[in-house]
Motif scaffolding. Structure first.
Motif, mmCIF file in Angstrom:
data_model
loop_
_atom_site.group_PDB
_atom_site.id
_atom_site.type_symbol
_atom_site.label_atom_id
_atom_site.label_comp_id
_atom_site.label_asym_id
_atom_site.label_seq_id
_atom_site.Cartn_x
_atom_site.Cartn_y
_atom_site.Cartn_z
ATOM 1 N N GLN A 137 12.051 -8.522 -6.431
ATOM 2 C CA GLN A 137 12.050 -7.932 -5.102
ATOM 3 C C GLN A 137 10.888 -6.964 -4.978
ATOM 4 O OE1 GLN A 137 15.911 -6.143 -4.657
ATOM 5 N NE2 GLN A 137 16.521 -7.777 -3.273
ATOM 6 N N ARG A 138 10.397 -6.854 -3.782
ATOM 7 C CA ARG A 138 9.294 -5.932 -3.521
ATOM 8 C C ARG A 138 9.847 -4.515 -3.449
ATOM 9 N NH1 ARG A 138 6.768 -4.378 1.662
ATOM 10 N NH2 ARG A 138 4.891 -3.322 1.046
ATOM 11 N N LEU A 139 9.215 -3.615 -4.167
ATOM 12 C CA LEU A 139 9.619 -2.222 -4.131
ATOM 13 C C LEU A 139 8.898 -1.513 -2.991
ATOM 14 C CD1 LEU A 139 9.548 -1.336 -7.930
ATOM 15 C CD2 LEU A 139 11.533 -1.874 -6.531
ATOM 16 N N ARG A 140 9.636 -0.679 -2.305
ATOM 17 C CA ARG A 140 9.066 0.107 -1.208
ATOM 18 C C ARG A 140 9.173 1.575 -1.573
ATOM 19 N NH1 ARG A 140 11.949 -4.080 1.262
ATOM 20 N NH2 ARG A 140 10.664 -5.343 2.629
ATOM 21 N N GLN A 141 8.179 2.360 -1.181
ATOM 22 C CA GLN A 141 8.184 3.779 -1.480
ATOM 23 C C GLN A 141 8.717 4.562 -0.294
ATOM 24 O OE1 GLN A 141 4.433 5.440 -2.625
ATOM 25 N NE2 GLN A 141 5.379 7.288 -3.434
ATOM 26 N N CYS A 142 9.655 5.450 -0.581
ATOM 27 C CA CYS A 142 10.239 6.291 0.462
ATOM 28 C C CYS A 142 9.213 7.352 0.871
ATOM 29 C CB CYS A 142 11.506 6.957 -0.065
ATOM 30 S SG CYS A 142 12.247 8.106 1.118
ATOM 31 N N PRO A 143 8.959 7.509 2.186
ATOM 32 C CA PRO A 143 7.986 8.506 2.624
ATOM 33 C C PRO A 143 8.486 9.940 2.458
ATOM 34 C CG PRO A 143 8.994 7.455 4.518
ATOM 35 C CD PRO A 143 9.497 6.743 3.294
ATOM 36 N N ARG A 144 9.802 10.111 2.309
ATOM 37 C CA ARG A 144 10.363 11.455 2.203
ATOM 38 C C ARG A 144 10.437 11.951 0.764
ATOM 39 N NH1 ARG A 144 15.047 10.919 6.813
ATOM 40 N NH2 ARG A 144 13.575 10.623 8.507
ATOM 41 N N CYS A 145 11.026 11.124 -0.147
ATOM 42 C CA CYS A 145 11.208 11.594 -1.524
ATOM 43 C C CYS A 145 10.225 10.958 -2.506
ATOM 44 C CB CYS A 145 12.641 11.350 -1.993
ATOM 45 S SG CYS A 145 13.071 9.607 -2.166
ATOM 46 N N GLY A 146 9.568 9.871 -2.108
ATOM 47 C CA GLY A 146 8.553 9.253 -2.947
ATOM 48 C C GLY A 146 9.083 8.269 -3.981
ATOM 49 N N THR A 147 10.385 8.022 -4.032
ATOM 50 C CA THR A 147 10.923 7.083 -5.018
ATOM 51 C C THR A 147 10.682 5.646 -4.582
ATOM 52 O OG1 THR A 147 13.097 7.151 -3.965
ATOM 53 C CG2 THR A 147 12.737 8.653 -5.802
ATOM 54 N N LEU A 148 10.526 4.773 -5.574
ATOM 55 C CA LEU A 148 10.372 3.345 -5.313
ATOM 56 C C LEU A 148 11.748 2.704 -5.371
ATOM 57 C CD1 LEU A 148 7.220 2.596 -7.460
ATOM 58 C CD2 LEU A 148 7.354 2.712 -4.987
ATOM 59 N N THR A 149 12.079 1.920 -4.371
ATOM 60 C CA THR A 149 13.387 1.301 -4.305
ATOM 61 C C THR A 149 13.292 -0.091 -3.693
ATOM 62 O OG1 THR A 149 15.628 1.508 -3.408
ATOM 63 C CG2 THR A 149 13.872 2.465 -2.106
ATOM 64 N N PRO A 150 14.126 -1.034 -4.165
ATOM 65 C CA PRO A 150 14.149 -2.357 -3.529
ATOM 66 C C PRO A 150 15.005 -2.364 -2.269
ATOM 67 C CG PRO A 150 15.608 -2.339 -5.413
ATOM 68 C CD PRO A 150 14.924 -1.006 -5.380
ATOM 69 N N ALA A 151 15.764 -1.287 -2.038
ATOM 70 C CA ALA A 151 16.646 -1.209 -0.873
ATOM 71 C C ALA A 151 15.820 -1.073 0.403
ATOM 72 C CB ALA A 151 17.593 -0.025 -1.016
ATOM 73 N N GLY A 152 16.429 -1.373 1.500
ATOM 74 C CA GLY A 152 15.746 -1.290 2.787
ATOM 75 C C GLY A 152 15.823 0.076 3.416
ATOM 76 N N GLU A 153 16.484 1.032 2.711
ATOM 77 C CA GLU A 153 16.679 2.346 3.290
ATOM 78 C C GLU A 153 16.763 3.382 2.173
ATOM 79 O OE1 GLU A 153 20.201 4.358 5.893
ATOM 80 O OE2 GLU A 153 19.747 2.281 6.245
ATOM 81 N N CYS A 154 16.228 4.576 2.413
ATOM 82 C CA CYS A 154 16.290 5.673 1.442
ATOM 83 C C CYS A 154 16.151 6.984 2.205
ATOM 84 C CB CYS A 154 15.182 5.540 0.404
ATOM 85 S SG CYS A 154 15.208 6.825 -0.857
ATOM 86 N N CYS A 155 16.956 7.959 1.870
ATOM 87 C CA CYS A 155 16.905 9.297 2.497
ATOM 88 C C CYS A 155 17.039 9.216 4.019
ATOM 89 C CB CYS A 155 15.624 10.028 2.137
ATOM 90 S SG CYS A 155 15.363 10.285 0.402
ATOM 91 N N GLY A 156 17.715 8.221 4.513
ATOM 92 C CA GLY A 156 17.893 8.055 5.951
ATOM 93 C C GLY A 156 16.706 7.412 6.652
ATOM 94 N N ALA A 157 15.675 7.056 5.911
ATOM 95 C CA ALA A 157 14.491 6.420 6.499
ATOM 96 C C ALA A 157 14.549 4.914 6.270
ATOM 97 C CB ALA A 157 13.214 6.981 5.876
ATOM 98 N N VAL A 158 14.271 4.133 7.299
ATOM 99 C CA VAL A 158 14.239 2.683 7.190
ATOM 100 C C VAL A 158 12.902 2.288 6.582
ATOM 101 C CG1 VAL A 158 14.360 0.508 8.455
ATOM 102 C CG2 VAL A 158 15.763 2.423 9.160
ATOM 103 N N LEU A 159 12.940 1.489 5.517
ATOM 104 C CA LEU A 159 11.729 1.135 4.786
ATOM 105 C C LEU A 159 11.247 -0.278 5.091
ATOM 106 C CD1 LEU A 159 12.704 2.630 1.316
ATOM 107 C CD2 LEU A 159 11.460 3.720 3.167
#
Length: 102
Positions: free
Chosen positions: A3-25
């Motif tokens: 899966q493609r990892l996306r970086q959260c603009p708020r906390c900077g973590t890489l995640t395969p999920a479509g959402e992190c810290c309330g931000a849609v990735l």
């Protein structure tokens, strides 16, 4: 299949999920020049600014394209910035201003 990892603009973590810290990735739809944008651009340049076809083409070439359909977002924004800097045509009258009210 990875899966493609996306970086959260708020906390900077890489995640395969479509959402992190309330931000849609999710990836946004790519910007494109629509028929309505082309129409509005032509009206703005030729009616409000009073450009003839040759001057309009020169403005397009100034941002690196030959036709308004080839504009990308950055070139479109640069073109609009250039057009806004030009004075309005003396023949152009804004709608709704200066008209008598019955």
């Amino acid at each position: 299949m990875t899966q493609r990892l996306r970086q959260c603009p708020r906390c900077g973590t890489l995640t395969p999920a479509g959402e992190c810290c309330g931000a849609v990735l999710q990836r946004a739809k790519p910007w494109r020049m629509t028929k309505q944008l082309v129409r509005n651009l032509h009206i703005f340049a030729m009616s409000r600014k009073g450009l003839d076809a040759e001057t309009y083409r020169l403005q397009l070439e100034r941002v690196g394209v030959t036709t308004s359909k080839d504009l990308r977002r950055d070139a479109y924004m640069a073109l609009m910035r250039n057009l806004r800097a030009l004075p309005d045509s003396p023949r152009w009258k804004p709608r709704g201003k200066g008209r008598a009210v019955a």
